[in-house]
Write a protein that holds these residues in place. Structure first.
Motif, PDB file in Angstrom:
ATOM      1  N   ASN A 195      23.349 -27.719 -47.205  1.00 13.78           N
ATOM      2  CA  ASN A 195      24.130 -27.414 -45.857  1.00 13.78           C
ATOM      3  C   ASN A 195      25.675 -27.257 -46.304  1.00 13.78           C
ATOM      4  O   ASN A 195      26.065 -26.320 -45.798  1.00 13.78           O
ATOM      5  CB  ASN A 195      23.918 -29.077 -45.108  1.00 13.78           C
ATOM      6  CG  ASN A 195      24.668 -28.682 -43.646  1.00 13.78           C
ATOM      7  OD1 ASN A 195      24.682 -27.781 -43.267  1.00 13.78           O
ATOM      8  ND2 ASN A 195      25.247 -29.801 -43.151  1.00 13.78           N
ATOM      9  N   GLY A 213      25.418 -32.842 -53.334  1.00  2.82           N
ATOM     10  CA  GLY A 213      25.006 -33.782 -52.105  1.00  2.82           C
ATOM     11  C   GLY A 213      24.125 -34.754 -52.648  1.00  2.82           C
ATOM     12  O   GLY A 213      23.757 -34.696 -53.692  1.00  2.82           O
ATOM     13  N   SER A 232      21.649 -32.032 -48.064  1.00  2.00           N
ATOM     14  CA  SER A 232      23.145 -31.906 -47.710  1.00  2.00           C
ATOM     15  C   SER A 232      23.804 -31.120 -48.830  1.00  2.00           C
ATOM     16  O   SER A 232      24.753 -30.320 -48.165  1.00  2.00           O
ATOM     17  CB  SER A 232      23.532 -33.405 -47.786  1.00  2.00           C
ATOM     18  OG  SER A 232      23.822 -33.792 -49.154  1.00  2.00           O
TER      19      SER A 232
END
Ligand code: AMP
Ligand code: GLY
Length: 424
Positions: A398, A390, A395
């Motif tokens: 996640n 990410g 990110s």
């Protein structure tokens, strides 16, 4: 070219995945491999007993292997790389002389002390009485390590005297870790934050890889028993540019010089486990003579260069002619382990949900899986490593967390807080 890869863990699946991306690879044989490596393009699992050195060298010769890559430490310590080189196979992985940096902690400490490489003060003992005397004089916290290979389980960080004495007695009596524990290293406790610093070495030149950090404790908040690693991410922000420079100047370069002075032509990965103190001074906790697992999984997802080129240059002594390019993204790998890991070895639970994960977003590296009647089942220990990239750690995490939640097997456990130090 035909490449032979030795090993069957998550690290080896990640290596196979990356090698399979290379247009230079025509055939990859993985011995023994796992169901994940078997699914990679151009790749076949080979039933070979990797402790049978003659069988491995015979395969490599008969099948015209152009490059051998040895993933785990045990065959390196046993001299597999020496045997392969002796029959003319270019090989990534140190010989038994270099592999002793991981095979014996006492040897590694003596090496660091001889070559002035910063590490914790230590003593090395076969006598219980002398070992206990060091513990009495040093006090706690203190760290007790079985000398030999113990699959990441031979270290006790003792916070009270009772545990410290018990660890020494357990190890030296041979009750724990057998032969590996007949000598112990006792060293002072280093406070700070850990990071993994991995480099390729070709005998003369070192090529540092991107930095990474793993989580060795089983449970969230870095608590619970020590494991081989429950997750990792790259890069590791604790290794700032200034720390990086210190590691190269004070640790990596002296390590390479030391190997050369000791007459060791080291060709392979060198993994330096670091403790970085509050003012950014790095010290060596341990050497491993291979890539880390699970660090490899996020690391190789960030590698933009062709891994075949890097490994071939390592084996040939040509590292100075190549460089490694890394994506600016952050990568994270979350390990899904069996419920009884690291103590037990339960297996046979069916896996489901893998097909729910978008392969563009996440790569699922297999470690402890097996196939039974066409169905993927668990095979003990660390089962999978769900790996994602990410634009930043949050990110990447996640994406990996969302994917990990879709995978099911009886007793599955994973940490929801991988990367927490870098997220603060
Ligand atoms: P090792 O197998 O040598 O990597 O040790 C396992 C873990 O024990 C390391 O990842 C550290 O968390 C911890 N450890 C080992 N040596 C020390 C030390 N001298 N001081 C503090 N923690 C240590
Ligand atoms: N993740 C640490 C190791 O491979 O030993």
């Amino acid at each position: 070219m035909h490449i032979l890869l030795i090993g069957n863990g998550g690290r080896e699946h990640a290596i196979a995945w990356k090698l399979a991306h290379s247009s230079r690879l025509t055939r990859l044989s993985v011995a023994p491999g796992n169901p994940g490596t078997a699914r990679e393009p151009k790749t076949t699992n080979i039933t070979l007993d990797v402790t049978d050195i003659d069988a491995v060298t015979a395969f490599a010769r008969d099948q015209q292997v152009a490059l051998a890559v040895i993933g785990p430490e045990a065959p390196l310590v046993a001299g597999l790389a020496d045997a392969l080189r002796n029959v003319g196979i270019p090989t990534v992985g140190p010989g038994a002389d270099g592999a002793a940096l991981e095979g014996s902690k006492a040897h590694a400490k003596d090496f660091m002390s001889r070559h002035a490489i910063p590490t914790a003060a230590y003593g090395s003992f076969t006598s219980e009485e002398e070992a206990l005397a060091m513990i009495e004089s040093e006090g706690v916290p203190i760290v007790i390590k079985a000398d030999g290979l113990a699959a990441g389980k031979g270290v006790v960080v003792a916070h009270d005297m009772h545990d410290a004495r018990a660890a020494v007695r357990d190890m030296l009596s041979g009750a724990r870790h057998g032969q590996a524990g007949h000598r112990v290293v006792i060293e002072s406790f280093l406070p700070g934050e850990e990071a993994s610093f991995i480099a390729l070495i070709d005998g003369n030149t070192a090529l540092p890889f991107a930095t990474s950090q793993d989580h060795k404790a089983r449970d969230e908040g870095d608590t619970g028993p020590n494991t081989g690693g429950m997750g990792a991410y790259s890069p590791a922000p604790v290794v700032t540019d200034a720390v990086h420079e210190r590691v190269v100047k004070k640790i990596l370069e002296p390590s390479l010089r030391g190997l050369r002075e000791d007459g060791i032509d080291y060709r392979g990965f060198l993994y330096i486990g670091l403790m970085i103190d509050e003012v950014g001074e790095p010290r060596v906790i341990e050497y491993n003579v291979r890539l880390g697992d699970p660090e490899t999984q996020p690391l190789l997802m960030r590698l933009d260069s062709d891994l075949v080129d890097l490994l071939e240059a390592t084996a040939a002594g040509n590292l100075a002619s190549v460089s490694a390019d890394w994506s600016r993204d952050t990568a994270i790998g979350i390990v899904l382990a069996a419920g009884d890991y690291p103590a037990g070895s339960s297996r046979g639970a069916p896996l489901s949900g893998l097909d729910q994960i978008d392969a563009q977003e996440c790569v699922i590296f297999h470690a402890g899986t097996a196939e039974r009647d066409g169905q993927l089942v668990t095979n003990g220990g660390r089962i999978l490593c769900v790996t994602a990239t990410g634009i930043d750690l949050a990110s990447a995490k996640n994406t990996a967390d969302t994917a990990a939640a879709k995978v099911h097997f009886d007793g599955a456990r994973y940490r929801r807080d991988i990367g927490h130090r870098a997220l603060l």
